[in-house]
Design an enzyme around this catalytic site. Structure first.
Site, short mmCIF file in Angstrom:
data_model
loop_
_atom_site.label_atom_id
_atom_site.label_comp_id
_atom_site.label_asym_id
_atom_site.label_seq_id
_atom_site.Cartn_x
_atom_site.Cartn_y
_atom_site.Cartn_z
N LEU A 1 29.60 -8.48 -21.81
CA LEU A 1 29.90 -9.42 -20.61
C LEU A 1 28.40 -9.64 -19.83
O LEU A 1 27.65 -8.90 -19.91
CB LEU A 1 30.63 -8.49 -19.27
CG LEU A 1 32.12 -8.27 -19.50
CD1 LEU A 1 32.74 -7.50 -18.39
CD2 LEU A 1 32.74 -9.60 -19.53
N ASP A 2 28.25 -10.76 -19.30
CA ASP A 2 27.19 -11.31 -18.76
C ASP A 2 26.75 -10.36 -17.66
O ASP A 2 27.60 -9.83 -16.93
CB ASP A 2 26.94 -12.74 -18.08
CG ASP A 2 27.39 -13.85 -19.29
OD1 ASP A 2 26.99 -13.37 -20.50
OD2 ASP A 2 27.75 -14.76 -18.85
N GLN A 3 25.38 -10.31 -17.22
CA GLN A 3 25.07 -9.24 -16.11
C GLN A 3 25.87 -9.80 -14.54
O GLN A 3 26.07 -8.89 -14.21
CB GLN A 3 23.50 -9.17 -15.98
CG GLN A 3 22.92 -10.62 -15.52
CD GLN A 3 22.89 -10.71 -13.91
OE1 GLN A 3 23.09 -9.93 -13.14
NE2 GLN A 3 22.72 -11.93 -13.55
N THR B 1 28.87 -11.19 -14.56
CA THR B 1 30.23 -11.14 -14.80
C THR B 1 30.84 -9.82 -14.68
O THR B 1 30.27 -8.56 -15.19
CB THR B 1 30.80 -11.65 -16.29
OG1 THR B 1 29.98 -12.89 -16.42
CG2 THR B 1 32.24 -11.59 -16.26
N HIS C 1 29.14 -17.63 -23.05
CA HIS C 1 29.61 -18.19 -21.90
C HIS C 1 30.73 -19.05 -22.14
O HIS C 1 30.56 -19.81 -21.27
CB HIS C 1 28.03 -18.88 -21.61
CG HIS C 1 26.91 -18.23 -20.99
ND1 HIS C 1 25.79 -18.56 -20.65
CD2 HIS C 1 26.88 -16.77 -20.87
CE1 HIS C 1 25.08 -17.48 -20.34
NE2 HIS C 1 25.57 -16.47 -20.48
#
Length: 238
Positions: free
Chosen positions: A102-104, A106, A185
């Protein structure tokens, strides 16, 4: 299995360190202190303590984490905290890895494991494990945008059409949808492709494993039982 080997497999350190723990009386198995290095134990339903803290023997570990924003799914981070800083050393010693990322910015459900086969099966692009997201959007979500997301969009530098399923608006600016791939993404790019923008993004399920059923606060984690692991594997039949 030898007492020292049990401690090693559970992440408590080197052979020498585990031997020292036993000899100094810091370890008990099934309620009794063990100081003899050559003692053997069955690992089936085995419970043991180290410095008084109780553990259950687990051949492999499967963990669910409710990640907050500001944490990266990496050991080597530059500007943010690492999700691995949320775990005790004995789990890090077992080599747990994130099942996907997961993105930072998210939030939500992420799985970690030391089971290489489970990791590979869950992240392989051909496995189509569904993942559901809830997002706040910059603009109101239109019926046309929902239709586009359902039919599928093209993403720059990616091959194929990327479609979402069960696309639903909870409010004009809060959208839920399920994706079945996992390119970089993907959710944010899909919303951009239909002329909108994601402001906040949360993953709320993997397979049939629901974050809300796990009762986890932000940055809290728990072990998954066998049924929950199977739920996380649940993938599309199509």
């Amino acid at each position: 299995m030898l007492a020292e080997k049990i401690l090693q497999t559970q992440g408590f350190g080197s052979k020498k360190f585990c031997q020292q723990l036993i000899k100094e009386g810091h370890v008990s198995f099934n309620g009794e202190i063990c100081t003899q290095l050559k003692t053997q134990f069955s690992t089936e339903q085995l419970k043991f303590t180290v410095y008084g803290e109780e553990f259950e023997y687990q051949e492999k570990v499967y963990i669910a984490l409710n990640k907050s924003a500001g944490f990266e799914c990496s050991h080597q981070t530059t500007h943010h905290h690492s999700v691995f800083s949320l775990f005790p050393e004995y789990l890090l010693n077992r080599g747990i890895q994130c099942v996907g990322r997961l993105d930072q910015d998210t939030t939500g459900l992420i799985l970690l494991t030391d089971d290489g086969q489970f990791l590979q099966a869950s992240t392989h692009p051909k496995k189509h494990v569904p993942k559901r997201y809830r997002m706040h959007t910059t603009d109101r979500v239109s019926d046309e945008q929902i239709n586009q997301l359902t039919l599928g969009v093209e993403l720059r530098n990616e091959q194929g059409i990327f479609a979402a399923t069960d696309v639903r608006c909870l409010t004009p600016n809060i959208l839920e949808m399920t994706i079945h791939q996992g390119v970089y993404h993907q959710v944010k790019r899909m919303l951009a492709a239909v002329g909108n923008k994601v402001e906040q993004l949360e993953r709320i399920s993997i397979g049939q494993l629901q974050l809300q059923d796990l009762d986890l606060d932000e940055n809290e984690w728990r072990y998954l039982n066998a049924a929950q692991v199977e739920a996380a594997k649940m993938r599309d039949e199509t």
